[in-house]
Design a protein around this motif. Structure first.
Motif, PDB file in Angstrom:
ATOM      1  N   ASP A 194       0.836  -1.198   0.000  1.00  0.00           N
ATOM      2  CA  ASP A 194       0.000   0.000   0.000  1.00  0.00           C
ATOM      3  C   ASP A 194       0.875   1.253   0.000  1.00  0.00           C
ATOM      4  OD1 ASP A 194      -2.251  -1.537   0.090  1.00  0.00           O
ATOM      5  OD2 ASP A 194      -2.587  -1.300   2.249  1.00  0.00           O
ATOM      6  N   THR A 195       0.444   2.260  -0.701  1.00  0.00           N
ATOM      7  CA  THR A 195       1.170   3.538  -0.709  1.00  0.00           C
ATOM      8  C   THR A 195       0.170   4.673  -0.814  1.00  0.00           C
ATOM      9  OG1 THR A 195       2.736   4.946  -1.913  1.00  0.00           O
ATOM     10  CG2 THR A 195       1.517   3.316  -3.205  1.00  0.00           C
ATOM     11  N   PRO A 196       0.431   5.784  -0.122  1.00  0.00           N
ATOM     12  CA  PRO A 196      -0.465   6.938  -0.258  1.00  0.00           C
ATOM     13  C   PRO A 196      -0.244   7.711  -1.553  1.00  0.00           C
ATOM     14  CG  PRO A 196       1.328   7.453   1.231  1.00  0.00           C
ATOM     15  CD  PRO A 196       1.479   6.000   0.891  1.00  0.00           C
ATOM     16  N   ILE A 197       0.786   7.381  -2.327  1.00  0.00           N
ATOM     17  CA  ILE A 197       1.081   8.107  -3.557  1.00  0.00           C
ATOM     18  C   ILE A 197       0.146   7.632  -4.662  1.00  0.00           C
ATOM     19  CG2 ILE A 197       2.813   8.589  -5.318  1.00  0.00           C
ATOM     20  CD1 ILE A 197       4.940   8.175  -3.127  1.00  0.00           C
ATOM     21  N   ARG A 198      -0.678   8.548  -5.153  1.00  0.00           N
ATOM     22  CA  ARG A 198      -1.670   8.203  -6.172  1.00  0.00           C
ATOM     23  C   ARG A 198      -1.190   8.490  -7.589  1.00  0.00           C
ATOM     24  NH1 ARG A 198      -3.206   6.039  -2.336  1.00  0.00           N
ATOM     25  NH2 ARG A 198      -5.247   6.184  -1.298  1.00  0.00           N
ATOM     26  N   GLY A 199      -0.195   9.341  -7.739  1.00  0.00           N
ATOM     27  CA  GLY A 199       0.278   9.647  -9.076  1.00  0.00           C
ATOM     28  C   GLY A 199       1.330  10.746  -9.062  1.00  0.00           C
ATOM     29  N   VAL A 200       1.806  11.075 -10.274  1.00  0.00           N
ATOM     30  CA  VAL A 200       2.843  12.091 -10.459  1.00  0.00           C
ATOM     31  C   VAL A 200       2.364  13.079 -11.516  1.00  0.00           C
ATOM     32  CG1 VAL A 200       5.256  12.534 -11.023  1.00  0.00           C
ATOM     33  CG2 VAL A 200       4.615  10.356  -9.957  1.00  0.00           C
ATOM     34  N   VAL A 201       2.491  14.359 -11.204  1.00  0.00           N
ATOM     35  CA  VAL A 201       2.153  15.432 -12.139  1.00  0.00           C
ATOM     36  C   VAL A 201       3.465  16.092 -12.561  1.00  0.00           C
ATOM     37  CG1 VAL A 201       0.773  17.496 -12.540  1.00  0.00           C
ATOM     38  CG2 VAL A 201       0.005  15.799 -10.859  1.00  0.00           C
ATOM     39  N   LEU A 202       3.737  16.095 -13.858  1.00  0.00           N
ATOM     40  CA  LEU A 202       4.987  16.654 -14.372  1.00  0.00           C
ATOM     41  C   LEU A 202       4.771  18.047 -14.944  1.00  0.00           C
ATOM     42  CD1 LEU A 202       6.403  13.548 -16.283  1.00  0.00           C
ATOM     43  CD2 LEU A 202       6.993  14.312 -13.971  1.00  0.00           C
ATOM     44  N   THR A 203       5.748  18.922 -14.705  1.00  0.00           N
ATOM     45  CA  THR A 203       5.694  20.267 -15.285  1.00  0.00           C
ATOM     46  C   THR A 203       6.673  20.438 -16.431  1.00  0.00           C
ATOM     47  OG1 THR A 203       7.320  21.143 -13.720  1.00  0.00           O
ATOM     48  CG2 THR A 203       4.993  21.249 -13.083  1.00  0.00           C
ATOM     49  N   THR A 204       7.651  19.550 -16.546  1.00  0.00           N
ATOM     50  CA  THR A 204       8.613  19.573 -17.645  1.00  0.00           C
ATOM     51  C   THR A 204       8.999  18.137 -17.973  1.00  0.00           C
ATOM     52  OG1 THR A 204      10.737  19.535 -16.458  1.00  0.00           O
ATOM     53  CG2 THR A 204       9.613  21.659 -16.609  1.00  0.00           C
ATOM     54  N   ALA A 205       9.787  17.992 -19.025  1.00  0.00           N
ATOM     55  CA  ALA A 205      10.348  16.690 -19.372  1.00  0.00           C
ATOM     56  C   ALA A 205      11.827  16.617 -19.018  1.00  0.00           C
ATOM     57  CB  ALA A 205      10.158  16.411 -20.863  1.00  0.00           C
ATOM     58  N   GLU A 206      12.337  17.612 -18.301  1.00  0.00           N
ATOM     59  CA  GLU A 206      13.748  17.644 -17.954  1.00  0.00           C
ATOM     60  C   GLU A 206      14.125  16.452 -17.072  1.00  0.00           C
ATOM     61  OE1 GLU A 206      15.954  19.575 -19.141  1.00  0.00           O
ATOM     62  OE2 GLU A 206      14.906  21.376 -19.867  1.00  0.00           O
ATOM     63  N   LEU A 207      15.380  16.007 -17.185  1.00  0.00           N
ATOM     64  CA  LEU A 207      15.833  14.843 -16.431  1.00  0.00           C
ATOM     65  C   LEU A 207      15.736  15.062 -14.920  1.00  0.00           C
ATOM     66  CD1 LEU A 207      18.983  13.768 -18.486  1.00  0.00           C
ATOM     67  CD2 LEU A 207      16.694  12.750 -18.522  1.00  0.00           C
ATOM     68  N   ASP A 208      16.000  16.294 -14.458  1.00  0.00           N
ATOM     69  CA  ASP A 208      15.945  16.524 -13.014  1.00  0.00           C
ATOM     70  C   ASP A 208      14.519  16.543 -12.479  1.00  0.00           C
ATOM     71  OD1 ASP A 208      15.939  18.978 -14.551  1.00  0.00           O
ATOM     72  OD2 ASP A 208      15.968  20.088 -12.679  1.00  0.00           O
ATOM     73  N   HIS A 209      13.524  16.480 -13.371  1.00  0.00           N
ATOM     74  CA  HIS A 209      12.120  16.398 -12.945  1.00  0.00           C
ATOM     75  C   HIS A 209      11.479  15.054 -13.248  1.00  0.00           C
ATOM     76  CE1 HIS A 209      11.457  21.052 -12.870  1.00  0.00           C
ATOM     77  NE2 HIS A 209      11.794  20.577 -11.682  1.00  0.00           N
ATOM     78  N   THR A 210      12.183  14.184 -13.967  1.00  0.00           N
ATOM     79  CA  THR A 210      11.536  12.947 -14.431  1.00  0.00           C
ATOM     80  C   THR A 210      12.306  11.663 -14.135  1.00  0.00           C
ATOM     81  OG1 THR A 210      12.550  13.142 -16.638  1.00  0.00           O
ATOM     82  CG2 THR A 210      10.408  14.194 -16.321  1.00  0.00           C
ATOM     83  N   THR A 211      13.595  11.745 -13.856  1.00  0.00           N
ATOM     84  CA  THR A 211      14.395  10.530 -13.665  1.00  0.00           C
ATOM     85  C   THR A 211      13.884   9.698 -12.499  1.00  0.00           C
ATOM     86  OG1 THR A 211      16.285  11.799 -14.469  1.00  0.00           O
ATOM     87  CG2 THR A 211      16.752   9.665 -13.505  1.00  0.00           C
ATOM     88  N   GLY A 212      13.314  10.331 -11.499  1.00  0.00           N
ATOM     89  CA  GLY A 212      12.782   9.614 -10.344  1.00  0.00           C
ATOM     90  C   GLY A 212      11.612   8.710 -10.673  1.00  0.00           C
ATOM     91  N   LEU A 257      -8.253  15.278  -9.081  1.00  0.00           N
ATOM     92  CA  LEU A 257      -7.418  14.299  -8.405  1.00  0.00           C
ATOM     93  C   LEU A 257      -8.144  13.774  -7.168  1.00  0.00           C
ATOM     94  CD1 LEU A 257      -3.984  16.196  -8.429  1.00  0.00           C
ATOM     95  CD2 LEU A 257      -4.865  14.602 -10.140  1.00  0.00           C
ATOM     96  N   ASP A 258      -7.738  12.602  -6.693  1.00  0.00           N
ATOM     97  CA  ASP A 258      -8.305  12.068  -5.457  1.00  0.00           C
ATOM     98  C   ASP A 258      -8.037  13.036  -4.303  1.00  0.00           C
ATOM     99  OD1 ASP A 258      -9.010   9.834  -6.888  1.00  0.00           O
ATOM    100  OD2 ASP A 258      -7.411   8.550  -6.094  1.00  0.00           O
ATOM    101  N   GLY A 259      -8.929  13.020  -3.328  1.00  0.00           N
ATOM    102  CA  GLY A 259      -8.748  13.866  -2.163  1.00  0.00           C
ATOM    103  C   GLY A 259      -9.315  15.259  -2.312  1.00  0.00           C
ATOM    104  N   GLY A 260     -10.102  15.506  -3.383  1.00  0.00           N
ATOM    105  CA  GLY A 260     -10.776  16.787  -3.528  1.00  0.00           C
ATOM    106  C   GLY A 260      -9.984  17.873  -4.212  1.00  0.00           C
TER     107      GLY A 260
END
Length: 281
Positions: A75-93, A140-143
């Motif tokens: 189980d995880t509370p993380i429901r998803g990821v919202v990206l603002t760029t395609a840069e490696l420092d924002h997406t490699t994770g 998104l979930d949670g209102g």
């Protein structure tokens, strides 16, 4: 709404592993560090969404108790990821999330088309892609709801250029129950009329703090490109616009290792965010 600031540095973090500039040397001596840019948001305390996924994501998640797994084994509370760029420092994770049972990924069509991680993630998890479109809020979930505004056309070096597409976006995340809203714009090349209207009436905003002044890259690193040519409005240039929005709390993140505010106190009225900081809206 709660916002947890996971990381506050630009690409490479502070100190950067291969850098001996003044800022990195100061951080090493002091034993301080900033991880790479990203936040987590929730409307109900149960469903959390990551805004961007930096290479430092595992470390960030382990230091944020609200994002611990359980009670079930996966189980995880993380429901998803919202990206603002395609840069490696924002997406490699994103690759570090490959063992999720399901992963919901939100971004513009431009960013989704460019990401090399998508075919890899499909081999590991149940990946669901959601396209962010200007003028069409996403629930998104949670209102929470998310609105987007394209603010830049900086193309990552690994990607094929597609001019005039939505490579860089700002987000406005609103809580439908309280009416509160949070704006995230840590890659902002210019303060346009459209962005001024986008931010109006928000409660808190996390802005681009990559560079402190226009001359910082040349003065601190001998670079020839200006901050705006690199897709970043310097803090000093943003300050006059802030005065038009006295009801908004402004913080600055995504600090480059050359930025003196990354390792020293910033002057009033500049408020610099710090790793692990929580905002209650």
């Amino acid at each position: 709404m709660r916002v947890r600031i996971l990381g506050t540095a630009a690409g490479g973090g502070v100190p950067q592993w291969n850098c001996a500039c003044t800022g990195c040397a100061t951080a090493r001596r002091a034993g301080t560090h900033r991880t790479q840019d990203g936040v987590a948001v929730t409307g109900d305390g149960a469903a959390w969404y990551l805004i961007n996924a930096s290479p430092d994501l595992r470390t960030q998640l382990l230091s944020t108790g609200d994002l611990d797994p359980g009670p079930g084994r996966r189980d995880t509370p993380i429901r998803g990821v919202v990206l603002t760029t395609a840069e490696l420092d924002h997406t490699t994770g994103l690759l570090g999330l490959r063992e999720a049972g399901r992963l919901d990924l939100y971004a513009t069509a431009t960013v989704l088309a460019a990401l090399p991680a998508i075919p890899i993630l499909r081999r590991y998890t149940d990946l669901h892609l959601h396209q962010l479109t200007t003028g069409s809020p996403v629930t998104l979930d949670g209102g929470l709801t998310v609105r987007t505004l394209p603010v830049g056309v900086k193309v990552p070096r690994y990607a094929d250029p597609r001019p005039d597409d939505a490579w860089v976006t700002a987000l406005r995340i609103s809580d439908g129950r309280t009416g509160r809203s949070f704006v995230y714009a840590t890659c902002l090349p210019a303060w346009t009329d459209a962005f001024d209207a986008f931010i109006a009436g928000a409660d808190t905003a996390l802005l681009d703090g990559t560079f402190s002044t226009d001359d910082e890259p040349a003065r601190a690193a001998g670079l020839t490109r200006t901050p705006r040519e690199m897709g970043h409005l310097p803090i000093a240039a943003a300050l006059p616009a802030l005065r038009r929005h006295p009801g908004v709390r402004f913080l600055f993140g995504h600090l480059n290792n050359t930025n003196p505010y990354a390792s020293a106190p910033a002057p009033v009225p500049v408020e610099v965010a710090h790793d692990g900081q929580e905002l209650q809206l």
